[in-house]
Design a protein around this motif. Structure first.
Motif, PDB file in Angstrom:
ATOM      1  N   TYR A  70       0.830  -1.210   0.000  1.00 28.28           N
ATOM      2  CA  TYR A  70       0.000   0.000   0.000  1.00 28.28           C
ATOM      3  C   TYR A  70       0.861   1.254   0.000  1.00 28.28           C
ATOM      4  N   SER A  71       1.944   1.203   0.764  1.00 25.91           N
ATOM      5  CA  SER A  71       2.842   2.351   0.838  1.00 25.91           C
ATOM      6  C   SER A  71       3.521   2.614  -0.509  1.00 25.91           C
ATOM      7  N   ASN A  72       4.007   1.550  -1.156  1.00 26.28           N
ATOM      8  CA  ASN A  72       4.689   1.698  -2.444  1.00 26.28           C
ATOM      9  C   ASN A  72       3.768   2.213  -3.543  1.00 26.28           C
ATOM     10  N   LEU A  73       2.478   1.880  -3.430  1.00 28.19           N
ATOM     11  CA  LEU A  73       1.506   2.338  -4.427  1.00 28.19           C
ATOM     12  C   LEU A  73       0.897   3.682  -4.055  1.00 28.19           C
ATOM     13  N   GLY A  74       1.337   4.244  -2.927  1.00 25.00           N
ATOM     14  CA  GLY A  74       0.823   5.538  -2.495  1.00 25.00           C
ATOM     15  C   GLY A  74      -0.621   5.475  -2.017  1.00 25.00           C
ATOM     16  N   LEU A  75      -1.017   4.326  -1.468  1.00 26.91           N
ATOM     17  CA  LEU A  75      -2.410   4.117  -1.067  1.00 26.91           C
ATOM     18  C   LEU A  75      -2.602   4.088   0.451  1.00 26.91           C
ATOM     19  N   SER A  76      -1.561   4.377   1.199  1.00 31.97           N
ATOM     20  CA  SER A  76      -1.629   4.243   2.657  1.00 31.97           C
ATOM     21  C   SER A  76      -2.762   5.059   3.259  1.00 31.97           C
ATOM     22  N   LYS A  77      -2.868   6.330   2.866  1.00 31.63           N
ATOM     23  CA  LYS A  77      -3.897   7.203   3.441  1.00 31.63           C
ATOM     24  C   LYS A  77      -5.292   6.765   3.012  1.00 31.63           C
ATOM     25  N   VAL A  78      -5.410   6.393   1.738  1.00 28.70           N
ATOM     26  CA  VAL A  78      -6.714   5.958   1.230  1.00 28.70           C
ATOM     27  C   VAL A  78      -7.174   4.697   1.950  1.00 28.70           C
ATOM     28  N   VAL A  79      -6.256   3.738   2.080  1.00 28.26           N
ATOM     29  CA  VAL A  79      -6.590   2.476   2.755  1.00 28.26           C
ATOM     30  C   VAL A  79      -6.938   2.721   4.221  1.00 28.26           C
ATOM     31  N   LEU A  80      -6.232   3.663   4.855  1.00 21.21           N
ATOM     32  CA  LEU A  80      -6.505   3.994   6.258  1.00 21.21           C
ATOM     33  C   LEU A  80      -7.927   4.537   6.422  1.00 21.21           C
ATOM     34  N   VAL A  81      -8.294   5.470   5.544  1.00 22.13           N
ATOM     35  CA  VAL A  81      -9.642   6.066   5.606  1.00 22.13           C
ATOM     36  C   VAL A  81     -10.711   4.998   5.352  1.00 22.13           C
ATOM     37  N   VAL A  82     -10.494   4.172   4.323  1.00 23.70           N
ATOM     38  CA  VAL A  82     -11.455   3.116   3.995  1.00 23.70           C
ATOM     39  C   VAL A  82     -11.568   2.122   5.149  1.00 23.70           C
ATOM     40  N   SER A  83     -10.454   1.787   5.773  1.00 24.73           N
ATOM     41  CA  SER A  83     -10.463   0.839   6.898  1.00 24.73           C
ATOM     42  C   SER A  83     -11.245   1.389   8.081  1.00 24.73           C
ATOM     43  N   ILE A  84     -11.053   2.677   8.375  1.00 21.94           N
ATOM     44  CA  ILE A  84     -11.782   3.296   9.486  1.00 21.94           C
ATOM     45  C   ILE A  84     -13.289   3.258   9.230  1.00 21.94           C
ATOM     46  N   VAL A  85     -13.678   3.639   8.004  1.00 15.40           N
ATOM     47  CA  VAL A  85     -15.096   3.615   7.642  1.00 15.40           C
ATOM     48  C   VAL A  85     -15.643   2.188   7.730  1.00 15.40           C
ATOM     49  N   GLN A  86     -14.862   1.234   7.240  1.00 16.93           N
ATOM     50  CA  GLN A  86     -15.291  -0.164   7.261  1.00 16.93           C
ATOM     51  C   GLN A  86     -15.494  -0.657   8.694  1.00 16.93           C
ATOM     52  N   TYR A  87     -14.560  -0.350   9.579  1.00 10.04           N
ATOM     53  CA  TYR A  87     -14.682  -0.777  10.969  1.00 10.04           C
ATOM     54  C   TYR A  87     -15.935  -0.184  11.611  1.00 10.04           C
ATOM     55  N   LEU A  88     -16.154   1.098  11.379  1.00  7.80           N
ATOM     56  CA  LEU A  88     -17.317   1.762  11.972  1.00  7.80           C
ATOM     57  C   LEU A  88     -18.617   1.115  11.498  1.00  7.80           C
ATOM     58  N   VAL A  89     -18.701   0.836  10.196  1.00  6.72           N
ATOM     59  CA  VAL A  89     -19.920   0.251   9.647  1.00  6.72           C
ATOM     60  C   VAL A  89     -20.098  -1.189  10.125  1.00  6.72           C
ATOM     61  N   VAL A  90     -19.011  -1.963  10.162  1.00  8.42           N
ATOM     62  CA  VAL A  90     -19.099  -3.354  10.617  1.00  8.42           C
ATOM     63  C   VAL A  90     -19.525  -3.414  12.081  1.00  8.42           C
ATOM     64  N   PHE A  91     -18.945  -2.547  12.920  1.00  2.00           N
ATOM     65  CA  PHE A  91     -19.350  -2.501  14.325  1.00  2.00           C
ATOM     66  C   PHE A  91     -20.824  -2.110  14.455  1.00  2.00           C
ATOM     67  N   TYR A  92     -21.259  -1.217  13.581  1.00  2.00           N
ATOM     68  CA  TYR A  92     -22.673  -0.819  13.586  1.00  2.00           C
ATOM     69  C   TYR A  92     -23.571  -2.017  13.288  1.00  2.00           C
ATOM     70  N   PHE A  93     -23.203  -2.805  12.272  1.00  2.00           N
ATOM     71  CA  PHE A  93     -24.017  -3.968  11.916  1.00  2.00           C
ATOM     72  C   PHE A  93     -23.993  -5.021  13.025  1.00  2.00           C
ATOM     73  N   ILE A  94     -22.832  -5.250  13.617  1.00  2.00           N
ATOM     74  CA  ILE A  94     -22.744  -6.217  14.714  1.00  2.00           C
ATOM     75  C   ILE A  94     -23.644  -5.779  15.871  1.00  2.00           C
ATOM     76  N   TYR A  95     -23.620  -4.475  16.148  1.00  2.00           N
ATOM     77  CA  TYR A  95     -24.491  -3.957  17.198  1.00  2.00           C
ATOM     78  C   TYR A  95     -25.961  -4.152  16.831  1.00  2.00           C
ATOM     79  N   GLN A  96     -26.306  -3.948  15.567  1.00  2.00           N
ATOM     80  CA  GLN A  96     -27.679  -4.130  15.116  1.00  2.00           C
ATOM     81  C   GLN A  96     -28.124  -5.586  15.260  1.00  2.00           C
ATOM     82  N   PHE A  97     -27.228  -6.526  14.926  1.00  2.00           N
ATOM     83  CA  PHE A  97     -27.563  -7.943  15.088  1.00  2.00           C
ATOM     84  C   PHE A  97     -27.803  -8.272  16.566  1.00  2.00           C
ATOM     85  N   TYR A  98     -26.933  -7.721  17.415  1.00  2.00           N
ATOM     86  CA  TYR A  98     -27.104  -7.955  18.850  1.00  2.00           C
ATOM     87  C   TYR A  98     -28.416  -7.335  19.339  1.00  2.00           C
TER      88      TYR A  98
END
Length: 216
Positions: A70-98
């Motif tokens: 990711y670093s060599n392709l210059g995608l570190s920041k993009v991947v970081l932002v996408v990962s944060i959004v993904q975690y937030l949404v996944v935690f939201y869905f897990i909470y909804q299932f619970y």
């Protein structure tokens, strides 16, 4: 073998005096227990699905390889932002299932229970769509990163022998490979989701129909 609920329902519907009759409440309780168990398994599976990839990612070689790419392709920041959004949404869905699991109560009327079953099925559907979209998005980001990379060979640690190939042709080939792999992996995950969540939601749909019959 015939489902236990089906047997109980048939007993309830029979008019023969020598057979025990099951009340509306007994049938409703049986459906509630089955629905509650299904939603609980959906909750457990979503947690396991979230944890397993992260346990694999803890392997130093895999983690360092991914970060370097990711670093060599210059995608570190993009991947970081996408990962944060993904975690937030996944935690939201897990909470909804619970939350859905906790909401299903034996004291609910059939009408309320059918409503919660429908909401759970919709939540599962949205979760599956989101998860598959994230898989496809990950490969799409890689394709874009390769397209804008100045040195794909070094960025992806490829065999130096392919440097004889023109940069444009090499980029096109690598992008095509990532695109095809992305589609295949997304389809594979889609099949897994269909087997796991699809089976559970079909059972919920069956319970929903049984509850509708009780209301008639």
């Amino acid at each position: 073998m015939m489902d236990e609920l089906e047997l109980l329902k048939k007993d309830w519907q029979k008019k023969d005096e020598h057979l025990p009759k099951l009340s509306y409440d007994e049938i409703h309780t049986m459906i509630w227990k089955k629905s509650s168990s299904i939603v609980k398994w959906i909750f457990y599976i979503s947690i396991i699905e979230f944890i397993i990839p992260h346990l694999l990612y803890l392997a130093p070689s895999m983690r360092n390889s991914s970060l370097d790419m990711y670093s060599n392709l210059g995608l570190s920041k993009v991947v970081l932002v996408v990962s944060i959004v993904q975690y937030l949404v996944v935690f939201y869905f897990i909470y909804q299932f619970y939350k859905r699991y906790r909401e299903i109560s034996v004291l609910d009327s059939a009408k309320k229970l059918t409503s919660k079953i429908l909401r759970t099925r919709k939540t599962v559907k949205h979760y599956v769509i989101f998860s598959l979209s994230m898989v496809l998005l990950t490969f799409a980001i890689m394709v874009v990163g390769i397209y804008f990379s100045d040195n794909v060979v070094e960025a992806l640690n490829l065999d130096g022998n392919i440097e004889d190939m023109s940069m444009e042709r090499m980029k096109f080939m690598i992008m095509a490979v990532f695109a095809v792999v992305g589609i295949v992996v997304t389809a594979l995950f889609g099949g897994i989701y269909f087997l796991l969540y699809g089976l559970l939601t079909r059972k919920l749909r069956k319970n929903f129909r049984e509850l509708q019959k009780l209301e008639v």
